[in-house]
Motif scaffolding. Sequence first.
Motif, mmCIF file in Angstrom:
data_model
loop_
_atom_site.group_PDB
_atom_site.id
_atom_site.type_symbol
_atom_site.label_atom_id
_atom_site.label_comp_id
_atom_site.label_asym_id
_atom_site.label_seq_id
_atom_site.Cartn_x
_atom_site.Cartn_y
_atom_site.Cartn_z
ATOM 1 N N TRP A 155 -1.020 87.380 58.050
ATOM 2 C CA TRP A 155 -0.498 87.040 59.380
ATOM 3 C C TRP A 155 -1.645 86.652 60.313
ATOM 4 O O TRP A 155 -1.549 85.662 61.043
ATOM 5 N N LEU A 156 -2.731 87.428 60.292
ATOM 6 C CA LEU A 156 -3.868 87.120 61.162
ATOM 7 C C LEU A 156 -4.517 85.792 60.788
ATOM 8 O O LEU A 156 -4.962 85.041 61.663
ATOM 9 N N TYR A 157 -4.564 85.479 59.504
ATOM 10 C CA TYR A 157 -5.160 84.214 59.063
ATOM 11 C C TYR A 157 -4.381 83.031 59.640
ATOM 12 O O TYR A 157 -4.957 82.015 60.027
ATOM 13 N N ASP A 158 -3.057 83.186 59.707
ATOM 14 C CA ASP A 158 -2.204 82.098 60.209
ATOM 15 C C ASP A 158 -2.210 82.011 61.729
ATOM 16 O O ASP A 158 -1.901 80.950 62.288
ATOM 17 N N HIS A 159 -2.520 83.105 62.435
ATOM 18 C CA HIS A 159 -2.311 83.145 63.880
ATOM 19 C C HIS A 159 -3.576 83.330 64.717
ATOM 20 O O HIS A 159 -3.496 83.370 65.944
ATOM 21 N N THR A 160 -4.722 83.477 64.063
ATOM 22 C CA THR A 160 -5.952 83.622 64.844
ATOM 23 C C THR A 160 -7.126 83.053 64.060
ATOM 24 O O THR A 160 -6.957 82.569 62.942
ATOM 25 N N SER A 161 -8.314 83.108 64.652
ATOM 26 C CA SER A 161 -9.504 82.580 63.987
ATOM 27 C C SER A 161 -10.115 83.631 63.068
ATOM 28 O O SER A 161 -9.847 84.829 63.213
ATOM 29 N N ILE A 162 -10.964 83.190 62.154
ATOM 30 C CA ILE A 162 -11.639 84.118 61.245
ATOM 31 C C ILE A 162 -12.542 85.093 62.004
ATOM 32 O O ILE A 162 -12.529 86.300 61.714
ATOM 33 N N PRO A 163 -13.329 84.636 63.011
ATOM 34 C CA PRO A 163 -14.119 85.629 63.762
ATOM 35 C C PRO A 163 -13.254 86.718 64.399
ATOM 36 O O PRO A 163 -13.609 87.908 64.365
ATOM 37 N N ASN A 164 -12.106 86.317 64.986
ATOM 38 C CA ASN A 164 -11.215 87.321 65.580
ATOM 39 C C ASN A 164 -10.663 88.266 64.511
ATOM 40 O O ASN A 164 -10.563 89.484 64.730
ATOM 41 N N LEU A 165 -10.284 87.704 63.368
ATOM 42 C CA LEU A 165 -9.782 88.525 62.261
ATOM 43 C C LEU A 165 -10.833 89.550 61.843
ATOM 44 O O LEU A 165 -10.522 90.736 61.653
ATOM 45 N N LEU A 166 -12.072 89.105 61.724
ATOM 46 C CA LEU A 166 -13.139 89.999 61.294
ATOM 47 C C LEU A 166 -13.415 91.084 62.328
ATOM 48 O O LEU A 166 -13.677 92.247 61.972
ATOM 49 N N TRP A 167 -13.353 90.726 63.629
ATOM 50 C CA TRP A 167 -13.549 91.754 64.660
ATOM 51 C C TRP A 167 -12.434 92.801 64.624
ATOM 52 O O TRP A 167 -12.676 94.003 64.830
ATOM 53 N N ILE A 168 -11.212 92.355 64.350
ATOM 54 C CA ILE A 168 -10.098 93.309 64.227
ATOM 55 C C ILE A 168 -10.336 94.238 63.041
ATOM 56 O O ILE A 168 -10.112 95.462 63.128
#
Length: 405
Positions: free
Chosen positions: A364-377
């Motif tokens: 879900w995060l891959y489809d709805h946000t950037s990779i840097p944001n995903l990694l920070w989460i």
Amino acid sequence: MEKKFLYPLSLWILAIGMTINVTGNSFLWPLNTIYITGVLNKSMSIAGFVLMLQQGSGILGNLAGGWLFDRWGGKKTIIIGIIMSAINVLSLAFLHQWILYVLFMLLLGFSNGLVFPSMYAMAGTIWPEGGRKAFNLIYVAQNLGVAIGSTLGGIVAQISFTLIFIVNSITFLLFLFLVIFGFRNEQWQQAVVVSGVEISDQEEVKESKEASRAFVSLMILSIAFVLAWIPYVQWQTSLSKYISNLGIPLSKYTLLWTINGVLIVLGQPFISFVTKRFLTTIKKQLFVGIIIFILSFAIMVHNTFYIGFVLAMITMTIAEMLVWPAVPAAAYELAPENKAGFYQGIVSSAGAGGRMLGFLIGGWLYDHTSIPNLLWIMIGLFVISGLTFLNYDRGVIREGKKSYA
């Protein structure tokens, strides 16, 4: 004789059994998606959903396996799991209808789940004075099986997918042979928890309170374990897709996992030295492992170069060598005398639950946000996990309980 090779002989036999078992499983799991999409002609979303359901059936198997261990001991529980797995995977070789495939995959997840809590519970009961060392050996054996099985599985799959299932069933039979003939009866007796003598009402109330505190600690430990697994599986989902989109070939991505497996096997002297000299308690080992996990993901936040992913994988492997074997060791330390299997079933289920959530959340995060944001989460989840690990055993009365150093 039992002390000759630093570990008891019975623990070496258990580790060999774990390697054989996981080698068989690893013939199949890396190729499941390819088989479902390429041979059975189903979509990627359906394949992912089926694999998620299999993780769910594995959770049920883990819980059932731990419960059966406490009542029947390791031998019966493991034998039942092996026979069921052999039948299920052999059925997959000859029954290629979609509905039957899904059914047997779910049954296979359950039967595999029966085995793992018993293996870890036996590691603790066979060599209780070994503490974390016993669980670490089983962890290394498990990863050796992953490396061997996934490598050989790819080779066999080029010949025939049907042969994959047949070879998998043969490994289960080898495992069954080892379980039946590899242990002496007294070694199996070590892995059977017997009930204690009658106790007074006052002592019973005290034991009940201690057991309640231990169970609360187990739940806190399991929550931390779930939170740690969610970021870890991003390497198999969102990060694998991201690495591919950067133009890095699949062969280089799979090489990262080769590095992972080699380091786990060859890095044990280093881990043993560090845990003996510096990380002298399970809690320290867990917390430092989580810090290293955080560092591995921080390396990738703005990285687009392959060498950065290599460095991140090396760092992450060091972290998992500290955290993954420490969790079952902590669960064994917490467990009352007649609950070793049940406690291992709980933490095994927590790991499977973390993988399930990781697949869903990461996609879900891959489809709805950037990779840097995903990694920070994901880094945030590691932070919460580390803080939870720091507090998992608060309130536990350790009187008369060995604390593994």
